[in-house]
Design a protein around this motif. Sequence first.
Motif, short mmCIF file in Angstrom:
data_model
loop_
_atom_site.label_atom_id
_atom_site.label_comp_id
_atom_site.label_asym_id
_atom_site.label_seq_id
_atom_site.Cartn_x
_atom_site.Cartn_y
_atom_site.Cartn_z
N GLY A 150 0.84 -1.21 0.00
CA GLY A 150 0.00 0.00 0.00
C GLY A 150 0.87 1.25 0.00
N VAL A 187 3.98 1.40 -1.04
CA VAL A 187 4.68 1.47 -2.33
C VAL A 187 3.77 2.16 -3.37
N GLY A 211 -3.74 -7.87 -20.60
CA GLY A 211 -3.18 -6.52 -20.52
C GLY A 211 -2.68 -6.12 -19.14
N ASP A 267 0.50 -9.53 -10.32
CA ASP A 267 0.48 -10.96 -10.03
C ASP A 267 0.14 -11.29 -8.57
N ILE A 268 0.51 -10.39 -7.66
CA ILE A 268 0.57 -10.75 -6.24
C ILE A 268 -0.80 -11.06 -5.62
N LYS A 287 -3.60 -11.83 -7.09
CA LYS A 287 -4.14 -13.04 -7.71
C LYS A 287 -3.51 -14.30 -7.13
N ALA A 310 -11.89 -17.36 -12.13
CA ALA A 310 -11.58 -16.31 -11.16
C ALA A 310 -10.65 -15.30 -11.81
N MET A 311 -11.15 -14.07 -11.96
CA MET A 311 -10.37 -13.05 -12.67
C MET A 311 -9.99 -11.91 -11.75
N THR A 337 -7.65 0.22 -13.78
CA THR A 337 -8.97 0.63 -14.29
C THR A 337 -9.05 0.36 -15.80
N LEU A 346 -16.01 -15.37 -10.80
CA LEU A 346 -15.70 -14.60 -9.59
C LEU A 346 -14.67 -13.54 -9.98
N PRO A 360 -13.61 -8.74 -2.02
CA PRO A 360 -12.64 -7.66 -1.84
C PRO A 360 -11.24 -8.13 -1.44
N ASP A 361 -11.14 -9.34 -0.89
CA ASP A 361 -9.82 -9.84 -0.50
C ASP A 361 -9.78 -11.37 -0.62
N ALA A 362 -8.62 -11.93 -0.31
CA ALA A 362 -8.42 -13.36 -0.56
C ALA A 362 -9.31 -14.24 0.32
N ALA A 398 -12.69 -14.18 -0.98
CA ALA A 398 -12.77 -14.94 -2.24
C ALA A 398 -13.05 -16.41 -1.96
CO1 B1M Z 1 1.18 -1.22 -10.73
N1 B1M Z 1 -0.33 -0.04 -10.37
N2 B1M Z 1 1.36 -0.59 -12.49
N3 B1M Z 1 2.72 -2.38 -10.74
N4 B1M Z 1 1.00 -1.44 -8.80
C1 B1M Z 1 -1.05 -0.14 -9.10
C2 B1M Z 1 -2.20 -1.14 -9.22
C3 B1M Z 1 -1.54 1.35 -8.88
C4 B1M Z 1 -2.83 1.46 -8.03
C5 B1M Z 1 -0.39 2.19 -8.30
C6 B1M Z 1 -0.79 3.62 -8.01
O1 B1M Z 1 -0.86 4.43 -8.92
N5 B1M Z 1 -1.08 3.94 -6.77
C7 B1M Z 1 -1.75 1.83 -10.37
C8 B1M Z 1 -3.14 1.58 -10.97
C9 B1M Z 1 -3.95 2.84 -11.14
C10 B1M Z 1 -5.28 2.55 -11.74
O2 B1M Z 1 -5.45 1.87 -12.71
N6 B1M Z 1 -6.28 3.09 -11.09
C11 B1M Z 1 -0.67 1.05 -11.09
C12 B1M Z 1 -0.12 1.39 -12.35
C13 B1M Z 1 -0.57 2.73 -12.92
C14 B1M Z 1 0.80 0.58 -13.04
C15 B1M Z 1 1.42 0.82 -14.43
C16 B1M Z 1 0.44 1.35 -15.50
C17 B1M Z 1 2.62 1.79 -14.22
C18 B1M Z 1 3.31 2.25 -15.49
O3 B1M Z 1 3.80 1.45 -16.24
N7 B1M Z 1 3.29 3.54 -15.67
C19 B1M Z 1 1.97 -0.59 -14.78
C20 B1M Z 1 0.95 -1.44 -15.55
C21 B1M Z 1 1.56 -2.72 -16.04
C22 B1M Z 1 0.48 -3.68 -16.52
O4 B1M Z 1 -0.10 -4.39 -15.73
N8 B1M Z 1 0.23 -3.70 -17.82
C23 B1M Z 1 2.21 -1.15 -13.43
C24 B1M Z 1 3.19 -2.11 -13.14
C25 B1M Z 1 3.44 -2.63 -11.91
C26 B1M Z 1 4.61 -3.58 -11.62
C27 B1M Z 1 4.80 -4.62 -12.76
C28 B1M Z 1 5.86 -2.75 -11.49
C29 B1M Z 1 4.24 -4.16 -10.21
C30 B1M Z 1 3.52 -5.55 -10.25
C31 B1M Z 1 4.52 -6.70 -10.11
C32 B1M Z 1 3.84 -8.00 -9.83
O5 B1M Z 1 2.67 -8.12 -9.52
N9 B1M Z 1 4.64 -9.05 -9.96
C33 B1M Z 1 3.21 -3.13 -9.71
C34 B1M Z 1 2.80 -3.01 -8.36
C35 B1M Z 1 3.58 -3.84 -7.35
C36 B1M Z 1 1.72 -2.19 -7.95
C37 B1M Z 1 1.21 -1.90 -6.51
C38 B1M Z 1 2.23 -0.98 -5.86
C39 B1M Z 1 0.97 -3.08 -5.60
C40 B1M Z 1 0.01 -4.15 -6.15
C41 B1M Z 1 0.01 -5.32 -5.18
O6 B1M Z 1 0.69 -6.31 -5.41
N10 B1M Z 1 -0.71 -5.16 -4.04
C42 B1M Z 1 -0.17 -1.18 -6.82
C43 B1M Z 1 -0.57 -0.16 -5.76
C44 B1M Z 1 -1.57 -0.74 -4.76
O7 B1M Z 1 -2.24 -1.70 -4.99
N11 B1M Z 1 -1.69 -0.04 -3.66
C45 B1M Z 1 -0.03 -0.78 -8.23
C46 B1M Z 1 -0.74 -6.15 -2.97
C47 B1M Z 1 -1.84 -7.22 -3.27
C48 B1M Z 1 -1.87 -8.23 -2.14
O8 B1M Z 1 -3.07 -6.55 -3.33
O9 B1M Z 1 -3.38 -7.03 -5.81
O10 B1M Z 1 -4.99 -5.49 -4.56
P1 B1M Z 1 -4.10 -6.67 -4.57
O11 B1M Z 1 -4.96 -7.97 -4.19
C49 B1M Z 1 -5.84 -8.01 -3.09
C50 B1M Z 1 -7.28 -7.60 -3.42
O12 B1M Z 1 -7.38 -6.67 -4.47
C51 B1M Z 1 -7.95 -8.91 -3.69
O13 B1M Z 1 -7.28 -9.84 -2.85
C52 B1M Z 1 -5.90 -9.46 -2.69
C53 B1M Z 1 -5.40 -9.71 -1.28
O14 B1M Z 1 -6.33 -9.85 -0.31
N12 B1M Z 1 -7.95 -9.49 -5.04
C54 B1M Z 1 -8.95 -10.34 -5.40
C55 B1M Z 1 -7.07 -9.42 -6.04
N13 B1M Z 1 -7.46 -10.17 -7.06
C56 B1M Z 1 -8.61 -10.77 -6.69
C57 B1M Z 1 -9.44 -11.69 -7.36
C58 B1M Z 1 -10.58 -12.15 -6.70
C59 B1M Z 1 -10.91 -11.70 -5.43
C60 B1M Z 1 -10.10 -10.81 -4.75
O15 B1M Z 1 -11.43 -13.04 -7.24
C61 B1M Z 1 -11.07 -13.71 -8.41
#
Ligand code: B1M
Length: 210
Positions: free
Chosen positions: A46, A48, A98, A102-103, A105, A143-144, A149, A174, A195-197, A200
């Motif tokens: 968060g 980061v 697109g 990864d994390i 998921k 599961a996607m 956005t 899902l 909303p979270d794992a 899910a």
């Molecule tokens: Co990117 N990224 N990123 N990123 N990244 C975000 C998502 C962003 C919010 C950062 C920010 O601006 N604050 C922003 C998106 C803005 C938006 O669209 N509104 C963003 C952006 C802009 C980008 C790029 C476009 C940056 C650029 O190139 N200019 C680019 C896009 C690349 C692409 O995908 N085509 C990009 C790239 C990357 C990295 C590759 C560098 C890296 C990912 C590496 C990897 O995954 N191996 C990365 C990272 C690390 C992040 C942040 C910092 C962290 C994401 C993460 O792992 N969170 C992220 C900021 C943030 O989220 N605060 C950000 C931890 C994880 C545990 O949480 O994935 O939300 P999350 O999963 C949660 C829930 O959402 C839920 O359960 C999980 C845990 O309980 N959940 C599900 C997830 N999937 C689910 C499915 C389900 C149910 C629940 O059912 C099927």
Amino acid sequence: MSVLQEIREAVIEGQAKVVVPKVEQALQEGIDANTILHDALIDAMGEVGQLFEDGEFFVPEMLIAARAMSAALEVLKPQLVEQGIEPVGKVAIGTVKGDLHDIGKSLVAMMLEGAGFEIINLGVDVSPEKFIAEIKNGAQIVAMSALLTTTMPNMKLTIDAIKDAGLRDQTVVLVGGAPVTAAYASEIGADGYAPDASAAVRKAKELLGV
Ligand code: B1M
């Protein structure tokens, strides 16, 4: 500084070599895997994201932080995954086309595996065709995950492609990911949102009635 704070800092700084032994130390100290996950790792990601939004971090910093988090998740995996005996259902999971995040998921996949689901992890940037192939192979749940956005609409494209392939009745869909909401899930015709794992897992069981 507590070990949880040290883990948090090391993830933010992308120091996988520090994170791994610190997570092991925290487990040895008796700190629960879920506490490490939420209070140190997810909290760090968060921060980061916030640093990225503030222009203090760029993509390379996000990437190395993500690598450190993935390394930590590997250490926690045995604790997070308590193997079920009989598979309760088959799930094809992936981050949509697109989208390279990864994390979250992978965390959902781990928790579902722990709850006894058979997991087909399709990885990231997954096309509708790949999901469809797995439905044909017997996946009961698609599961996607989407973190952008700009990639959320690809969830709808996948659901539409499943309908066009005549397979919509054979699967439940899902969806989740940080920008996804329950309202969006219902708007695109998904069967469930979480909303979270942990949610899910609850939702997947509810959808399959297991
Ligand atoms: Co990117 N990224 N990123 N990123 N990244 C975000 C998502 C962003 C919010 C950062 C920010 O601006 N604050 C922003 C998106 C803005 C938006 O669209 N509104 C963003 C952006 C802009 C980008 C790029 C476009 C940056 C650029 O190139 N200019 C680019 C896009 C690349 C692409 O995908 N085509 C990009 C790239 C990357 C990295 C590759 C560098 C890296 C990912 C590496 C990897 O995954 N191996 C990365 C990272 C690390 C992040 C942040 C910092 C962290 C994401 C993460 O792992 N969170 C992220 C900021 C943030 O989220 N605060 C950000 C931890 C994880 C545990 O949480 O994935 O939300 P999350 O999963 C949660 C829930 O959402 C839920 O359960 C999980 C845990 O309980 N959940 C599900 C997830 N999937 C689910 C499915 C389900 C149910 C629940 O059912 C099927």
